[in-house]
Design a protein around this motif. Sequence first.
Motif, PDB file in Angstrom:
ATOM      1  N   GLU A 191      -5.517  18.241  -1.719  1.00 49.97           N
ATOM      2  CA  GLU A 191      -5.569  16.777  -1.648  1.00 49.97           C
ATOM      3  C   GLU A 191      -4.162  16.199  -1.775  1.00 49.97           C
ATOM      4  OE1 GLU A 191      -7.684  12.921  -3.752  1.00 49.97           O
ATOM      5  OE2 GLU A 191      -8.140  14.913  -4.510  1.00 49.97           O
ATOM      6  N   LEU A 192      -3.387  16.728  -2.706  1.00 48.89           N
ATOM      7  CA  LEU A 192      -2.010  16.280  -2.885  1.00 48.89           C
ATOM      8  C   LEU A 192      -1.204  16.504  -1.605  1.00 48.89           C
ATOM      9  CD1 LEU A 192       0.265  15.202  -4.669  1.00 48.89           C
ATOM     10  CD2 LEU A 192       0.548  17.525  -5.562  1.00 48.89           C
ATOM     11  N   THR A 218       0.822  -1.203   0.000  1.00 49.84           N
ATOM     12  CA  THR A 218       0.000   0.000   0.000  1.00 49.84           C
ATOM     13  C   THR A 218       0.864   1.264   0.000  1.00 49.84           C
ATOM     14  OG1 THR A 218      -0.271  -0.114   2.388  1.00 49.84           O
ATOM     15  CG2 THR A 218      -2.014  -1.053   1.054  1.00 49.84           C
ATOM     16  N   HIS A 219       2.056   1.202   0.576  1.00 50.40           N
ATOM     17  CA  HIS A 219       2.969   2.340   0.533  1.00 50.40           C
ATOM     18  C   HIS A 219       3.338   2.638  -0.916  1.00 50.40           C
ATOM     19  CE1 HIS A 219       6.890   4.402   0.821  1.00 50.40           C
ATOM     20  NE2 HIS A 219       6.256   5.048   1.770  1.00 50.40           N
ATOM     21  N   SER A 220       3.576   1.602  -1.690  1.00 50.84           N
ATOM     22  CA  SER A 220       3.881   1.764  -3.106  1.00 50.84           C
ATOM     23  C   SER A 220       2.700   2.386  -3.844  1.00 50.84           C
ATOM     24  CB  SER A 220       4.221   0.400  -3.708  1.00 50.84           C
ATOM     25  OG  SER A 220       4.408   0.508  -5.094  1.00 50.84           O
ATOM     26  N   LYS A 221       1.508   1.941  -3.534  1.00 54.64           N
ATOM     27  CA  LYS A 221       0.307   2.503  -4.159  1.00 54.64           C
ATOM     28  C   LYS A 221       0.142   3.972  -3.776  1.00 54.64           C
ATOM     29  CE  LYS A 221      -2.424  -1.705  -4.523  1.00 54.64           C
ATOM     30  NZ  LYS A 221      -3.657  -2.393  -4.090  1.00 54.64           N
ATOM     31  N   LEU A 222       0.461   4.308  -2.557  1.00 57.60           N
ATOM     32  CA  LEU A 222       0.364   5.695  -2.104  1.00 57.60           C
ATOM     33  C   LEU A 222       1.315   6.572  -2.916  1.00 57.60           C
ATOM     34  CD1 LEU A 222      -0.763   7.793  -0.135  1.00 57.60           C
ATOM     35  CD2 LEU A 222       1.001   7.093   1.493  1.00 57.60           C
ATOM     36  N   GLY A 223       2.532   6.124  -3.113  1.00 57.01           N
ATOM     37  CA  GLY A 223       3.496   6.872  -3.918  1.00 57.01           C
ATOM     38  C   GLY A 223       3.022   7.055  -5.350  1.00 57.01           C
ATOM     39  N   LYS A 224       2.450   6.012  -5.913  1.00 59.80           N
ATOM     40  CA  LYS A 224       1.927   6.100  -7.282  1.00 59.80           C
ATOM     41  C   LYS A 224       0.746   7.062  -7.349  1.00 59.80           C
ATOM     42  CE  LYS A 224       3.525   1.601  -8.750  1.00 59.80           C
ATOM     43  NZ  LYS A 224       3.188   0.251  -9.169  1.00 59.80           N
ATOM     44  N   HIS A 225      -0.084   7.061  -6.317  1.00 57.95           N
ATOM     45  CA  HIS A 225      -1.222   7.971  -6.302  1.00 57.95           C
ATOM     46  C   HIS A 225      -0.752   9.417  -6.196  1.00 57.95           C
ATOM     47  CE1 HIS A 225      -5.410   8.992  -6.067  1.00 57.95           C
ATOM     48  NE2 HIS A 225      -5.177   9.715  -4.985  1.00 57.95           N
ATOM     49  N   ILE A 249       0.904  13.669   0.522  1.00 61.16           N
ATOM     50  CA  ILE A 249       2.338  13.834   0.780  1.00 61.16           C
ATOM     51  C   ILE A 249       2.604  13.758   2.281  1.00 61.16           C
ATOM     52  CG2 ILE A 249       4.253  15.483   0.690  1.00 61.16           C
ATOM     53  CD1 ILE A 249       3.115  16.360  -2.070  1.00 61.16           C
ATOM     54  N   THR A 250       1.734  14.362   3.078  1.00 58.49           N
ATOM     55  CA  THR A 250       1.874  14.293   4.534  1.00 58.49           C
ATOM     56  C   THR A 250       1.773  12.846   5.015  1.00 58.49           C
ATOM     57  OG1 THR A 250       0.979  16.523   4.792  1.00 58.49           O
ATOM     58  CG2 THR A 250       0.899  15.087   6.727  1.00 58.49           C
ATOM     59  N   LEU A 251       0.827  12.098   4.492  1.00 63.66           N
ATOM     60  CA  LEU A 251       0.710  10.685   4.862  1.00 63.66           C
ATOM     61  C   LEU A 251       1.969   9.912   4.488  1.00 63.66           C
ATOM     62  CD1 LEU A 251      -2.945   9.857   3.821  1.00 63.66           C
ATOM     63  CD2 LEU A 251      -2.003   9.846   6.132  1.00 63.66           C
ATOM     64  N   CYS A 268       7.255   7.400   6.187  1.00 63.90           N
ATOM     65  CA  CYS A 268       8.718   7.364   6.166  1.00 63.90           C
ATOM     66  C   CYS A 268       9.310   7.621   7.533  1.00 63.90           C
ATOM     67  CB  CYS A 268       9.256   8.367   5.147  1.00 63.90           C
ATOM     68  SG  CYS A 268       8.960   7.865   3.451  1.00 63.90           S
ATOM     69  N   GLN A 269       8.694   8.499   8.314  1.00 60.75           N
ATOM     70  CA  GLN A 269       9.183   8.777   9.664  1.00 60.75           C
ATOM     71  C   GLN A 269       9.088   7.534  10.545  1.00 60.75           C
ATOM     72  OE1 GLN A 269       6.831  12.130  10.872  1.00 60.75           O
ATOM     73  NE2 GLN A 269       8.220  13.607   9.950  1.00 60.75           N
ATOM     74  N   LYS A 270       8.152   6.674  10.248  1.00 57.19           N
ATOM     75  CA  LYS A 270       7.993   5.441  11.026  1.00 57.19           C
ATOM     76  C   LYS A 270       8.927   4.349  10.515  1.00 57.19           C
ATOM     77  CE  LYS A 270       3.123   6.213  12.085  1.00 57.19           C
ATOM     78  NZ  LYS A 270       1.752   5.695  11.918  1.00 57.19           N
ATOM     79  N   GLY A 271       9.749   4.660   9.505  1.00 55.50           N
ATOM     80  CA  GLY A 271      10.695   3.696   8.980  1.00 55.50           C
ATOM     81  C   GLY A 271      10.062   2.683   8.048  1.00 55.50           C
TER      82      GLY A 271
END
Length: 75
Positions: free
Chosen positions: A57-58, A22-29, A62-64, A69-72
């Motif tokens: 929205e963007l 889902t992190h990958s999907k978030l980056g793609k979104h 980006i904040t999410l 990333c802060q959580k590693g």
Amino acid sequence: MGLIFILGSFFMNSNDSFNILTHSKLGKHIEFLKINLIKVVQQYGLNSKEALTLSQELDRYITLFQRCCQKGECN
């Protein structure tokens, strides 16, 4: 494409953790939103309601992504 609807597909548990898929999907979104924002700005202008709404929205996505990333949990 509302924020709540889209965000629901990324949240994995109540503390907003993401898995790698889902992190990958978030980056793609985020990339998708950036491309759309450029198109909207070209069509309607930088200060248009459409551009401002999409920009906000963007920013949320980006904040999410940054929180993740802060959580590693970044790849």
